[in-house]
Design an enzyme around this catalytic site. Structure first.
Site: not given
Length: 270
Positions: A2-3, A91, A110
């Site tokens: 994500p930016e 998660h 992750r």
């Protein structure tokens, strides 16, 4: 990953549900994500009222009187505000319980994201050497021109340097350079003041517009309301190697630059 627009979209989506709420508890299902989660998170947050939810670069800061929780989404991190009884997934690593009966849940398959602590009155080391925000008044063509003098690095690499300006990642650097007509491989020190003025304006325009459209939809990112962003369908350069340039019609070129995919028009960008 994500930016800035995706992170700003997340901040805007979370803030109405968090600001003014009291933290009633913190559940840490792991001791570490990318880095160890400081014990201060579970010790300091409960009993505190959330004063603000801010963004600095691609980091989110949840402010309370004793300090701020500092979060980064990494590659696959997602923050959601959910009913407290929502079943916990594999998660779902962190829950911050609120007096509203909901929880702020940090999900990260992750585990490249982070949850850190910044005591009040201090600046976390990860935030200390960051450049100005691209949407601030301090970021303009004159600033870029002065910082670029004598630099041989490609202008795209220069623009993505977080010490120069924060939050301009690969997607938006490619888009801004396309709009400004500047080739990504050109040495930063060989770009004129006038062209940097166009580039600064392009950066502001593309980021601001992407924020209004919810950011780009990346493989593992969804905004807090589970609706993907829509800006991806309007990209003019990034991910369009071999496709016709929207200005001149020639095929866009592609290569790797600094280990990142780079797309540009050999005719329109000089």
């Amino acid at each position: 990953m994500p930016e800035l627009p995706e992170v700003e979209t997340t901040r805007a989506g979370l803030a109405p549900h968090l600001v003014g709420r009291e933290v009633t508890g913190v559940t840490l299902r792991r001791k570490a994500l990318r880095w160890a989660i400081p014990p201060a998170i579970a010790r300091e947050l409960p009993g505190q009222r959330i004063l603000a939810v801010r963004r600095r670069a691609k980091y989110l800061l949840v402010d309370t009187a004793p300090g701020s929780a500092v979060l980064h989404l990494g590659m696959t991190g997602v923050l959601r505000v959910l009913p407290a009884k929502t079943p916990v997934g594999t998660h779902d690593h962190v829950d911050v319980a609120l007096d509203s009966g909901r929880v702020l849940r940090f999900t990260d398959p992750r585990r490249f994201g982070c949850l850190l602590w910044q005591p009040a009155g201090t600046t976390h080391e990860l935030l200390q050497d960051l450049g100005p925000e691209p949407l601030s008044e301090g970021f303009d063509g004159d600033y870029l021109f002065e910082r670029s003098r004598g630099r041989r690095a490609p202008v795209k690499t220069f623009l993505m340097d977080q010490r120069i300006v924060v939050g301009v990642g690969n997607i938006y650097a490619a888009e801004a350079l396309f709009r400004a007509g500047i080739a990504p491989h050109r040495a930063a020190g060989r770009v004129s003041r006038e062209r940097y003025a166009r580039l600064a304006t392009a950066v502001k325009d593309v980021l601001a517009y992407a924020i209004t459209r919810g950011g780009t939809t990346l493989r593992d990112f969804l905004s807090p309301d589970s609706e993907p962003g829509y800006f991806e369908t309007e990209l003019l350069a990034y991910g369009r190697e071999g496709e016709p340039c929207t200005v001149c019609g020639r095929a866009l070129k592609g290569s790797a630059l600094g280990g990142r995919a780079t797309v540009w028009c050999g005719h329109c960008q000089k």
